[in-house]
Design a protein around this motif. Structure first.
Motif, PDB file in Angstrom:
ATOM      1  N   ASP A 102       0.823  -1.211   0.000  1.00 23.75           N
ATOM      2  CA  ASP A 102       0.000   0.000   0.000  1.00 23.75           C
ATOM      3  C   ASP A 102       0.858   1.262   0.000  1.00 23.75           C
ATOM      4  OD1 ASP A 102       1.022  -0.026   2.571  1.00 23.75           O
ATOM      5  OD2 ASP A 102      -0.865  -0.577   3.519  1.00 23.75           O
ATOM      6  N   LEU A 103       2.119   1.133  -0.412  1.00 21.52           N
ATOM      7  CA  LEU A 103       3.055   2.258  -0.417  1.00 21.52           C
ATOM      8  C   LEU A 103       2.915   3.070  -1.701  1.00 21.52           C
ATOM      9  CD1 LEU A 103       5.515   3.546   1.141  1.00 21.52           C
ATOM     10  CD2 LEU A 103       6.967   2.166  -0.360  1.00 21.52           C
ATOM     11  N   VAL A 104       2.778   4.370  -1.561  1.00 18.03           N
ATOM     12  CA  VAL A 104       2.826   5.294  -2.695  1.00 18.03           C
ATOM     13  C   VAL A 104       4.118   6.088  -2.553  1.00 18.03           C
ATOM     14  CG1 VAL A 104       1.775   7.296  -3.795  1.00 18.03           C
ATOM     15  CG2 VAL A 104       0.338   5.441  -2.942  1.00 18.03           C
ATOM     16  N   ALA A 105       5.047   5.878  -3.471  1.00 21.40           N
ATOM     17  CA  ALA A 105       6.376   6.463  -3.325  1.00 21.40           C
ATOM     18  C   ALA A 105       6.927   6.873  -4.676  1.00 21.40           C
ATOM     19  CB  ALA A 105       7.325   5.459  -2.662  1.00 21.40           C
ATOM     20  N   HIS A 106       7.870   7.804  -4.634  1.00 20.73           N
ATOM     21  CA  HIS A 106       8.638   8.108  -5.839  1.00 20.73           C
ATOM     22  C   HIS A 106       9.513   6.905  -6.188  1.00 20.73           C
ATOM     23  CE1 HIS A 106       7.918  12.451  -4.707  1.00 20.73           C
ATOM     24  NE2 HIS A 106       7.731  12.504  -6.008  1.00 20.73           N
ATOM     25  N   THR A 107       9.671   6.647  -7.456  1.00 21.68           N
ATOM     26  CA  THR A 107      10.567   5.573  -7.883  1.00 21.68           C
ATOM     27  C   THR A 107      11.980   5.819  -7.381  1.00 21.68           C
ATOM     28  OG1 THR A 107       9.232   5.249  -9.880  1.00 21.68           O
ATOM     29  CG2 THR A 107      11.456   4.306  -9.889  1.00 21.68           C
ATOM     30  N   GLU A 108      12.378   7.075  -7.353  1.00 26.68           N
ATOM     31  CA  GLU A 108      13.716   7.427  -6.877  1.00 26.68           C
ATOM     32  C   GLU A 108      13.901   7.039  -5.412  1.00 26.68           C
ATOM     33  OE1 GLU A 108      17.573   8.697  -6.922  1.00 26.68           O
ATOM     34  OE2 GLU A 108      16.217   8.383  -8.614  1.00 26.68           O
ATOM     35  N   ALA A 109      12.831   7.083  -4.622  1.00 26.10           N
ATOM     36  CA  ALA A 109      12.932   6.680  -3.221  1.00 26.10           C
ATOM     37  C   ALA A 109      13.260   5.193  -3.115  1.00 26.10           C
ATOM     38  CB  ALA A 109      11.624   6.990  -2.490  1.00 26.10           C
ATOM     39  N   LEU A 110      12.605   4.365  -3.914  1.00 20.44           N
ATOM     40  CA  LEU A 110      12.910   2.934  -3.922  1.00 20.44           C
ATOM     41  C   LEU A 110      14.310   2.679  -4.455  1.00 20.44           C
ATOM     42  CD1 LEU A 110       9.480   1.653  -5.295  1.00 20.44           C
ATOM     43  CD2 LEU A 110      10.278   1.591  -2.918  1.00 20.44           C
ATOM     44  N   ALA A 111      14.738   3.505  -5.414  1.00 20.71           N
ATOM     45  CA  ALA A 111      16.081   3.350  -5.980  1.00 20.71           C
ATOM     46  C   ALA A 111      17.155   3.633  -4.945  1.00 20.71           C
ATOM     47  CB  ALA A 111      16.250   4.286  -7.181  1.00 20.71           C
ATOM     48  N   MET A 112      16.846   4.459  -3.934  1.00 21.27           N
ATOM     49  CA  MET A 112      17.806   4.726  -2.869  1.00 21.27           C
ATOM     50  C   MET A 112      18.189   3.461  -2.124  1.00 21.27           C
ATOM     51  SD  MET A 112      16.112   8.234  -1.393  1.00 21.27           S
ATOM     52  CE  MET A 112      17.115   8.232   0.076  1.00 21.27           C
ATOM     53  N   LEU A 113      17.317   2.459  -2.169  1.00 18.33           N
ATOM     54  CA  LEU A 113      17.613   1.177  -1.539  1.00 18.33           C
ATOM     55  C   LEU A 113      18.310   0.231  -2.517  1.00 18.33           C
ATOM     56  CD1 LEU A 113      14.246   0.574   0.377  1.00 18.33           C
ATOM     57  CD2 LEU A 113      16.386   1.442   1.315  1.00 18.33           C
ATOM     58  N   VAL A 114      17.658  -0.056  -3.643  1.00 14.95           N
ATOM     59  CA  VAL A 114      18.146  -1.133  -4.513  1.00 14.95           C
ATOM     60  C   VAL A 114      19.302  -0.709  -5.416  1.00 14.95           C
ATOM     61  CG1 VAL A 114      15.942  -2.332  -4.477  1.00 14.95           C
ATOM     62  CG2 VAL A 114      16.380  -0.655  -6.254  1.00 14.95           C
ATOM     63  N   GLU A 115      19.509   0.590  -5.615  1.00  9.43           N
ATOM     64  CA  GLU A 115      20.606   1.026  -6.475  1.00  9.43           C
ATOM     65  C   GLU A 115      21.785   1.594  -5.698  1.00  9.43           C
ATOM     66  OE1 GLU A 115      19.205   3.668  -9.506  1.00  9.43           O
ATOM     67  OE2 GLU A 115      18.269   2.052 -10.651  1.00  9.43           O
ATOM     68  N   HIS A 116      21.721   1.537  -4.382  1.00 11.10           N
ATOM     69  CA  HIS A 116      22.865   1.998  -3.592  1.00 11.10           C
ATOM     70  C   HIS A 116      24.056   1.088  -3.861  1.00 11.10           C
ATOM     71  CE1 HIS A 116      25.384   2.908  -0.109  1.00 11.10           C
ATOM     72  NE2 HIS A 116      24.686   4.036   0.009  1.00 11.10           N
ATOM     73  N   PRO A 117      25.257   1.670  -4.027  1.00  6.95           N
ATOM     74  CA  PRO A 117      26.410   0.840  -4.418  1.00  6.95           C
ATOM     75  C   PRO A 117      26.800  -0.211  -3.395  1.00  6.95           C
ATOM     76  CG  PRO A 117      27.114   3.037  -3.777  1.00  6.95           C
ATOM     77  CD  PRO A 117      25.618   3.088  -3.904  1.00  6.95           C
ATOM     78  N   ALA A 118      26.472   0.009  -2.125  1.00  5.22           N
ATOM     79  CA  ALA A 118      26.849  -0.971  -1.113  1.00  5.22           C
ATOM     80  C   ALA A 118      25.975  -2.216  -1.160  1.00  5.22           C
ATOM     81  CB  ALA A 118      26.762  -0.350   0.285  1.00  5.22           C
ATOM     82  N   ARG A 119      24.768  -2.095  -1.785  1.00  4.60           N
ATOM     83  CA  ARG A 119      23.822  -3.207  -1.833  1.00  4.60           C
ATOM     84  C   ARG A 119      23.638  -3.776  -0.431  1.00  4.60           C
ATOM     85  NH1 ARG A 119      22.488  -4.337  -6.504  1.00  4.60           N
ATOM     86  NH2 ARG A 119      21.812  -6.468  -6.072  1.00  4.60           N
ATOM     87  N   ASP A 120      23.417  -2.870   0.510  1.00 11.89           N
ATOM     88  CA  ASP A 120      23.455  -3.208   1.914  1.00 11.89           C
ATOM     89  C   ASP A 120      22.068  -3.315   2.523  1.00 11.89           C
ATOM     90  OD1 ASP A 120      22.781  -0.573   1.596  1.00 11.89           O
ATOM     91  OD2 ASP A 120      24.162   0.213   3.103  1.00 11.89           O
ATOM     92  N   THR A 121      22.032  -3.506   3.829  1.00 13.29           N
ATOM     93  CA  THR A 121      20.787  -3.522   4.574  1.00 13.29           C
ATOM     94  C   THR A 121      20.411  -2.083   4.897  1.00 13.29           C
ATOM     95  OG1 THR A 121      21.277  -5.693   5.505  1.00 13.29           O
ATOM     96  CG2 THR A 121      19.666  -4.343   6.676  1.00 13.29           C
ATOM     97  N   ALA A 122      19.219  -1.674   4.511  1.00  9.91           N
ATOM     98  CA  ALA A 122      18.824  -0.273   4.654  1.00  9.91           C
ATOM     99  C   ALA A 122      17.320  -0.174   4.778  1.00  9.91           C
ATOM    100  CB  ALA A 122      19.314   0.548   3.463  1.00  9.91           C
ATOM    101  N   ALA A 123      16.865   0.927   5.377  1.00  9.02           N
ATOM    102  CA  ALA A 123      15.436   1.181   5.541  1.00  9.02           C
ATOM    103  C   ALA A 123      15.117   2.593   5.107  1.00  9.02           C
ATOM    104  CB  ALA A 123      15.021   0.968   7.001  1.00  9.02           C
ATOM    105  N   LEU A 124      13.967   2.749   4.478  1.00  9.75           N
ATOM    106  CA  LEU A 124      13.531   4.058   4.005  1.00  9.75           C
ATOM    107  C   LEU A 124      12.890   4.809   5.175  1.00  9.75           C
ATOM    108  CD1 LEU A 124      13.707   5.240   1.136  1.00  9.75           C
ATOM    109  CD2 LEU A 124      11.320   4.568   0.809  1.00  9.75           C
TER     110      LEU A 124
END
Length: 584
Positions: A102-124
């Motif tokens: 049920d999340l309405v978000a900018h695509t760029e917000a999701l990209a902050m997780l999956v496209e981060h170079p560390a490919r690490d554990t992260a939360a929005l």
């Protein structure tokens, strides 16, 4: 200009997404279908290999991105949701993204997780000051990590943000994450969390990660939006609000370092951001910009070697422009997310090459003895070699300290695995979240260390050079804010590299160290915070010092200034690092 999200890698390196369509809000209507359809369509544009859906019914809309439900039947409840996520985590060979349907978000917000170079554990997370609630559970973050998280059952003291329903688990944490999810499922099944519904699964998993000792990067939304919906009116309004923010501009803002050196912040980054988009449109890579920067520095050295006043002024201008591009290459790397270990190595190496080439050009021009430049041999080569040796010693100190901190971090990661209680609402038992103070991966994407940030005697590698292009960050050294420096909850305990609980800031012999108390005190006011950045003579200030003294005076003055300021900086760094080490 290339699509910012078109550089997705393929195969095992891509993430696997689990979308929790367990609330009725996931089926709310929006243009093009439901919120679930919208979300899975966004994930299809990101480096996500598979999209799995957890839902209460087997009647799942199959989106073009390959969405499919886990299992042949709908999930039976909270415990089943958690076990299905654990199953994905155990079978995945890439990061796992868990996101509320049920999340309405900018695509760029999701990209902050999956496209981060560390490919690490992260939360929005968001720090806009919104009131916490079931769809916005409270969190407490320090400068880089989520150190406490809450749900309707779990408490999180001194919160300063809210979790927005999307988290990613990096490969190193997947096994522990799966175990935690299964443990949470058992507790939920036995009623350990009270009347908690499936909508709280993302927040519950975040609590489990934090309390299990995993380091969770805080991916801050900034201007971007990510909100979970509860009704159709909310969904319509949220989708409309997304258009109020230019995602491309927000991405560009995030590409410019917010905690850089004084000269880089006010004399370079204030306008260099306008070069990033044109560079991207021209198809320039960060490494190509680095090469142009090296070329300008070489031209600066040639003009300095001429020895005339016009040559000195021209060399100073070229050196400044070279440094500008040295910032632009990192900004471009972050904007396009074109990261590589080669880029990080080239940037760090050529920074040294450019600086020493300029030293050589200045010495040659002064030794020519032209009257207009006030030149003559006068021991200029001794001064040039001394300045070079001093700078090399400073870099040696930084790299050796970085290695020592990285080794300590690895030891800490191996020992500090004490899990916090998942059934204690306060979760204060052993405060495993403080492991982040030593685990050390930089959420700011800086590869080794950062000049002049954080602790008294900050490091001298790369801040202001603008490049954060390592495929995965390495432990920060001088740039890491010291635990308890005023940016974390005062009740937080600390953990040393051997896993022993330490006293809260201000207690014990280490925390009472005069140097560290002075350092923390200086962080409280902007003038003294900038002083800490400037005094270590980071690369931005060095380039400015060389350019100004060379243009207005001569090479002799330049080298003397470098030796005096550099010597003070070296003593400052050594005292800070010594005090920091003794405080442990």
């Amino acid at each position: 200009m290339p699509d910012p999200h078109a550089n997705a890698s393929s195969g095992a390196s891509q993430a696997v997404a689990v979308v929790l369509a367990t609330t009725e809000a996931s089926g709310l209507r929006c243009s093009g279908g439901t919120l679930l359809d919208r979300l899975t369509g966004q994930l299809a544009t990101l480096p996500v290999r598979d999209v799995h859906v957890v839902a209460r019914s087997s009647d799942i809309i199959h989106a073009s991105g390959g969405t499919h439900m886990i299992g042949t039947e709908g999930s039976r409840g909270l415990a089943d949701d958690l076990r299905r996520i654990a199953k994905v985590a155990r079978s995945s060979i890439g990061p796992v993204l868990v996101v509320a349907g049920d999340l309405v978000a900018h695509t760029e917000a999701l990209a902050m997780l999956v496209e981060h170079p560390a490919r690490d554990t992260a939360a929005l997370v968001s720090q806009r000051g919104d009131d916490p609630g079931p769809t916005r559970p409270p969190v407490r973050t320090d400068s880089r990590s989520v150190v406490a998280a809450g749900t309707s059952f779990h408490e999180a003291g001194e919160t300063n943000g809210t979790f927005r329903g999307a988290l990613q688990v990096g490969v190193p944490d997947l096994a522990g994450f799966a175990e935690t999810a299964e443990r949470l499922a058992e507790l939920a099944e036995s009623g350990g969390f009270g009347p908690m519904d499936g909508g709280e699964v993302p927040g519950l998993l975040l609590v489990g990660l934090v309390r299990s000792g995993a380091q969770v990067r805080a991916a801050r939304l900034g201007r971007l939006r990510a909100d979970r919906m509860t009704g159709q009116a909310d969904a319509d309004a949220a989708v409309s609000r997304l258009a109020e923010v230019d995602e491309n501009e927000a991405r560009l803002d995030a590409a410019v370092k917010s905690n850089d050196g004084f000269f880089a912040t006010y004399a370079v980054s204030s306008w260099s951001r306008h070069l990033v988009k044109p560079a991207a449109r021209l198809g320039l890579t960060p490494n190509a910009v680095t090469g142009i920067s090296v070329g300008l520095a070489a031209l600066a050295a040639v003009w300095f070697s001429v020895g005339t006043r016009s040559g000195m002024v021209t060399g100073a201008v070229l050196l400044y422009l070279s440094f500008v591009l040295d910032c632009v290459d990192g900004q471009l790397a972050r904007y396009t997310r074109a990261f590589s270990p080669l880029g990080a190595w080239l940037d760090a190496t050529f920074d040294r090459v450019k600086e020493y080439a300029v030293y050589l050009g200045l010495a040659i021009g002064y030794a020519a003895g032209l009257e207009v430049a006030g030149g003559g041999p006068d021991g200029i080569w001794a001064l040039a070699v001394s300045a070079m040796i001093l700078q090399m010693l400073r870099h040696m100190i930084d790299f050796s300290y970085a290695g020592a901190r990285a080794d300590a971090s690895r030891v800490g990661a191996a020992w500090v695995r004490a899990a916090g209680s998942l059934t204690d609402p306060a979760g204060a038992a052993r405060r495993p979240e403080r492991r982040a103070a030593y685990a050390g991966a930089d959420a700011g994407w800086t590869p080794v260390a950062s000049e002049g940030e954080g602790d008294l005697g900050g490091g001298d590698i790369g801040a202001g050079d603008g490049d954060d292009r390592a495929a995965a960050p390495v432990a920060r050294t001088g740039g890491e804010p010291d635990p308890g420096d005023g940016r974390m909850g005062p009740e937080d305990g600390r953990v040393d590299p051997l896993g022993r609980a330490a006293a809260a800031p201000g207690a014990g012999p280490g925390a009472g160290n005069l140097i560290l108390r002075l350092s923390r005190g200086m962080e409280k006011a902007s003038p003294t915070r900038w002083f800490k950045k400037i005094i270590v003579l980071p690369i931005g200030e060095r380039m400015a010092l060389i350019a100004v003294t060379a243009a207005l005076f001569n090479a002799r003055v330049t080298f003397i200034a470098l030796l005096v300021w550099g010597g003070i900086a070296a003593l400052y760094i050594l005292s800070g690092r010594t005090g920091r080490s003794l405080s442990r």
